[in-house]
Design a protein around this motif. Structure first.
Motif: not given
Length: 112
Positions: A101-112
């Motif tokens: 992953s680029e950048p990290t997915t930490r704090g960047d995840r939303s339900p679809a």
């Protein structure tokens, strides 16, 4: 420092799936993941992160923006930002894969 599952930070996610942080930086993340038979992650997307999934063992299925792809050993696929996706193990054996992953997915995840 050499990294492997034996010395990487380990975590459990989903339905008894495993992850090992091989590289855990803000600008780049590499995770070795294992999914038991008949498991799936929650469908989601990332606002900023792009990802590349690369299968190490078994056959994985990944749904990306409504289209399902089957990935065999040593095959991979790119998922751009803003693209709903979901990884599945529809087989009767474990699957193992890398998630870059680029950048990290930490704090960047939303339900679809």
């Amino acid at each position: 420092m050499k990294m492997s599952k034996s010395n990487a930070e380990h975590y459990i996610w989903g339905d008894q799936c495993d992850g090992w942080h091989l590289l855990k930086r803000q600008d780049l993340s590499i995770i070795h993941e294992k999914m038991p038979p008949h498991t799936a992650e929650a469908r989601h997307y990332h606002e900023q992160s792009q990802q590349f999934f690369f299968v190490l063992e078994g056959t994985a299925a990944i749904e990306i923006a409504g289209e399902t792809f089957e990935l065999e050993v040593h095959e991979g696929i790119h998922v751009p930002p803003h693209t709903p996706h979901q990884m599945f193990n529809k087989s009767s054996s474990d699957i193992q894969f890398l998630v870059i992953s680029e950048p990290t997915t930490r704090g960047d995840r939303s339900p679809a």
